[in-house]
Design an enzyme around this catalytic site. Structure first.
Site: not given
Ligand code: PAF
Length: 280
Positions: A26, A28-29, A33, A146, A150, A181
């Site tokens: 999403m 804002n790395l 990331h 993290k 999910q 982080l």
């Molecule tokens: O983990 C995230 O940043 C989000 O849940 C994802 C996997 C990009 C889905 O929007």
């Protein structure tokens, strides 16, 4: 690095290459990331990173509007890592009718742990991730540990829907003090930032007790909840689970994960630690 905003252009590019690793984000790395990208680069010849703040995984009163959007800086970081494609669609590109009518509905796990506090969050995640999988058609996709729940749900979706995609779970990146982080760390005040590692310390304490032979899972969870509460945290949950299924831990389980979510001031933080007792 190509910056692509449309599905049409993404499909054209995808038809011209083979062997693609995908990192959905999403934006804002941060270094967490970037570690996903490093793993993606090891796993395939080409790397696609998506940046899309996905409205349908945010609940009412959550931080969708406030969520930091930093596409220019994100693009600079990804270009330095030699990513092939940054896919940054706008909302109309992914949700052309303004709504999503068909959802990928995860099983009951979606209503536990974070799901108990964020109704519809995980079906928003599975739905957007499967849309992105259809568009990017990756061979491999990387997700951070993290967001352990999910990752577990995505693994389940990929297996259950026969998606031919290898899922890599990437270890958590932490600050020098141990704080995991997260894009949401920037909501913390300076004092809160210094205090935030306390959540991780509680998980470490439980891990230590598990390694010393304790199997009183409920007692350990309740003690950590009480300690956090005494230190002004508002705890959503502290939970010890089987690391593979995320079922409630049983005494004979050897691969465990301790997960927690708690609010410090206005910021909700999550963290977890895997504990492998078979190695003990
Ligand atoms: O983990 C995230 O940043 C989000 O849940 C994802 C996997 C990009 C889905 O929007």
């Amino acid at each position: 690095m190509k910056i692509i905003h449309t599905i049409k252009e993404l499909r054209e590019w995808r038809n011209s290459v083979q062997d693609v690793a995908f990192v959905p984000t999403m934006g804002n790395l941060h270094n967490g990331h970037l570690s996903l990208v490093a793993h993606a680069k090891q796993a395939a010849k080409h790397v696609v990173v998506s940046v899309f703040v996905n409205r349908i995984q945010f609940g009412e009163g959550e931080d969708f509007d406030q969520y930091p959007r930093t596409l220019e800086q994100d693009a600079e970081k990804l270009a330095k890592l030699d990513v092939d494609v940054l896919f940054a669609p706008d909302e109309r590109e992914l949700y052309p009718n303004g709504v999503q009518n068909y959802f990928v509905e995860p099983p009951a796990l979606q209503n536990e742990l974070c799901g108990a506090f964020r109704p519809n969050h995980f079906r928003g995640v599975t739905t957007v991730v499967s849309k992105l999988f259809h568009l990017v058609e990756p061979n491999v996709a990387c997700f951070g540990k993290k967001d352990y729940q999910q990752l577990t749900i995505i693994r389940g979706m990929v297996a259950d829907l026969n998606m031919n995609i290898r899922i890599i779970g990437v270890p958590i990146e932490r600050d020098a003090d141990g704080l995991a982080l997260s894009s949401r760390n920037q909501y913390l005040s300076t004092d809160e930032h210094a205090a935030a590692v306390f959540l991780y310390q509680q998980l470490q304490h439980i891990a230590q007790q598990l390694r010393s032979g304790s199997r009183d899972f409920t007692v350990l969870e309740q003690a950590a909840t009480q300690t956090l509460t005494q230190h002004n945290w508002r705890v959503d949950y502290v939970s010890i689970r089987d690391a593979g299924s995320l079922n409630t831990a049983q005494t004979q389980d050897t691969k465990l994960v301790i997960l927690a979510a708690a609010h410090l001031g206005k910021t909700r933080l999550i963290d977890n630690i895997e504990v492998d007792l078979s190695a003990a």
